[in-house]
Design a protein around this motif. Structure first.
Motif, mmCIF file in Angstrom:
data_model
loop_
_atom_site.group_PDB
_atom_site.id
_atom_site.type_symbol
_atom_site.label_atom_id
_atom_site.label_comp_id
_atom_site.label_asym_id
_atom_site.label_seq_id
_atom_site.Cartn_x
_atom_site.Cartn_y
_atom_site.Cartn_z
ATOM 1 N N ILE A 152 -14.956 0.890 -1.675
ATOM 2 C CA ILE A 152 -13.724 1.563 -1.012
ATOM 3 C C ILE A 152 -12.526 1.714 -0.480
ATOM 4 O O ILE A 152 -11.602 2.749 -0.229
ATOM 5 C CB ILE A 152 -14.263 0.325 0.532
ATOM 6 N N PHE A 153 -11.530 0.588 -0.886
ATOM 7 C CA PHE A 153 -10.252 0.967 -1.500
ATOM 8 C C PHE A 153 -9.902 1.836 -2.050
ATOM 9 O O PHE A 153 -8.407 2.189 -1.596
ATOM 10 C CB PHE A 153 -9.100 -1.059 -1.895
ATOM 11 N N ASP A 154 -10.544 1.895 -3.306
ATOM 12 C CA ASP A 154 -10.336 3.185 -3.725
ATOM 13 C C ASP A 154 -10.729 4.751 -3.265
ATOM 14 O O ASP A 154 -9.809 5.536 -3.522
ATOM 15 C CB ASP A 154 -10.701 2.903 -5.237
ATOM 16 N N LEU A 155 -11.061 4.239 -2.257
ATOM 17 C CA LEU A 155 -11.395 5.603 -1.458
ATOM 18 C C LEU A 155 -10.484 6.011 -0.822
ATOM 19 O O LEU A 155 -9.826 7.421 -0.239
ATOM 20 C CB LEU A 155 -13.305 5.948 -0.739
ATOM 21 N N LEU A 156 -9.995 4.933 -0.173
ATOM 22 C CA LEU A 156 -9.000 5.373 1.389
ATOM 23 C C LEU A 156 -7.740 5.200 0.662
ATOM 24 O O LEU A 156 -6.519 5.897 1.184
ATOM 25 C CB LEU A 156 -9.075 4.229 1.998
ATOM 26 N N LEU A 157 -7.021 4.163 -0.352
ATOM 27 C CA LEU A 157 -5.445 4.428 -1.333
ATOM 28 C C LEU A 157 -6.313 4.746 -2.443
ATOM 29 O O LEU A 157 -5.687 3.135 -2.601
ATOM 30 C CB LEU A 157 -5.423 3.268 -0.450
ATOM 31 N N PRO A 158 -5.572 5.889 -3.235
ATOM 32 C CA PRO A 158 -6.169 5.036 -4.656
ATOM 33 C C PRO A 158 -5.362 5.040 -5.515
ATOM 34 O O PRO A 158 -4.354 5.454 -5.190
ATOM 35 C CB PRO A 158 -7.019 7.205 -4.381
ATOM 36 N N ASP A 159 -5.556 4.400 -6.030
ATOM 37 C CA ASP A 159 -4.134 3.710 -6.881
ATOM 38 C C ASP A 159 -4.891 2.821 -8.055
ATOM 39 O O ASP A 159 -5.765 3.728 -8.528
ATOM 40 C CB ASP A 159 -4.057 2.328 -6.718
ATOM 41 N N SER A 160 -3.729 2.813 -8.960
ATOM 42 C CA SER A 160 -4.759 2.558 -10.537
ATOM 43 C C SER A 160 -4.565 0.432 -10.476
ATOM 44 O O SER A 160 -4.708 0.538 -12.103
ATOM 45 C CB SER A 160 -3.472 2.878 -11.447
ATOM 46 N N GLN A 161 -5.124 0.064 -9.478
ATOM 47 C CA GLN A 161 -5.007 -1.249 -10.112
ATOM 48 C C GLN A 161 -6.531 -1.433 -10.807
ATOM 49 O O GLN A 161 -7.661 -0.702 -10.636
ATOM 50 C CB GLN A 161 -5.685 -2.079 -8.896
#
Length: 362
Positions: A152-161
């Protein structure tokens, strides 16, 4: 969970008001679907389960926690609705239904039944049924926000973590037996464990549902364990607990020390029984060995190859396959459950993550 007979693309969320966070997309206004998704909620052979996983605390605080607090404090669905619509919209914009189908299904069902109970044209009997279904899917939505938080975090705030360590699922009895078995400091392991005498009370409390620090909302109002399980089946303080990064790091160190202590006591009992009998004569069964005496005997009696290998295996999150010794009092299934718990705490400690625990009916 029954699959939706309609394509989830066809279930469109209604309009949302502007969110206080500019980072979260808000979908355009759409009419509610005329028919509900096909649904059958028929749990079979339900049992208590426990899931332990990691979570990025700063994103939980920013994106998820406001919805939890709003519903707990005011029974207000609006922040949750806006968040769920943002998730659905992000999936649609990416055309990522295959990768996020379960998340999308749960979100769409919650949005549908929330809209249905707000409709002024709903008949009274339909309202009762839809209210119950809305409660069910709201709970599933809250569960999904935690258990699928990385996606869900990747959907809302895509990042490279980097991806988070995989969550572990246990039968609740196995998980709690592992906690009690390892943390029990009594010389006589059959003496009932008393929380007040534990040297690792915080770790015990966390396993049983106490958050560190307080999360700011009542998890029972959110996850509703008491509505889904009988009182006799509820063995924990709360159905959900969350530890932030600092607390997780401390708990990981405590858990590692507790495993070493438990294995050392078992080594004394199984391979140096004469000394252990003398301890039982000198101390009460519900006493633990004094720290000075423990230190002295650790210098004298080192882990043998079997116990050292068992510790290394368990600390790495792997399972042992047999008893440590024919006279061992520690069941290897209990040790495996605790080892898996320790492994998650240690991975979270290394990556500066928080850890959550869910106790649920599944």
């Amino acid at each position: 969970m029954a699959k939706n007979s309609n394509k989830t693309k066809g279930l469109q969320p209604k309009a949302s008001k502007s969110s206080s966070s500019s980072k979260v997309p808000v979908p355009p206004k759409q009419d509610a679907p005329s028919q509900p998704p096909a649904i059958t909620v028929q749990p079979q052979h339900m049992q208590m389960r426990t899931v332990v996983g990691t979570i990025r605390i700063h994103l939980f605080e920013e994106l998820l926690r406001p919805a939890f607090i709003s519903f707990d404090h005011r029974r207000d669905d609006e922040p949750l609705r806006q968040l769920i619509e943002s998730i659905v919209t992000s999936i649609a914009m990416r055309d990522a239904y295959d990768g996020y189908r379960k998340i999308d299904d749960i979100c769409q069902r919650y949005l549908y039944y929330l809209e249905s109970i707000r409709s002024p044209n709903t008949k009274s009997w339909e309202m009762l049924e839809n209210s119950a279904l809305c409660d069910y899917w709201r709970t599933q939505a809250f569960l999904t926000l935690i258990r699928e938080s990385n996606a869900i975090f990747d959907l809302l705030l895509p990042d490279s973590q980097p991806p988070l360590p995989q969550a572990r699922s246990f039968k609740q009895t196995e998980f709690l037996n592992g906690i009690r078995s390892v943390l029990n400091p009594n010389l006589d392991i059959h003496t009932p464990l008393v929380r007040e005498t534990l040297p690792a009370k915080d770790l015990y409390d966390f396993a049983y549902g106490i958050s560190f620090p307080y999360i700011g909302f009542n998890s029972e109002r959110i996850f509703r364990l008491q509505h889904m399980a009988s009182d006799s089946d509820i063995q924990v303080s709360h159905d959900f607990a969350l530890a932030n990064e600092a607390s997780t790091s401390l708990l990981a160190d405590v858990a590692e020390g507790a495993l070493k202590d438990a294995l050392f006591r078992d080594l004394l009992f199984s391979q140096h029984h004469k000394f252990y009998d003398e301890f039982l004569c000198a101390f009460a069964p519900n006493e633990k060995l004094p720290e000075a005496l423990t230190k002295e005997f650790r210098q004298r009696f080192r882990f043998d190859k079997a116990y050292q290998a068992a510790y290394d295996t368990l600390a790495d999150g792997n399972a042992i396959t047999k008893q440590l010794h024919r006279a061992s009092r520690l069941e290897y299934h209990d040790l495996n459950a605790f080892g898996a718990f320790l492994s998650i705490l240690r991975q979270a400690q290394k990556q500066n993550l928080g850890v959550y625990i869910f106790h649920y009916v599944g």
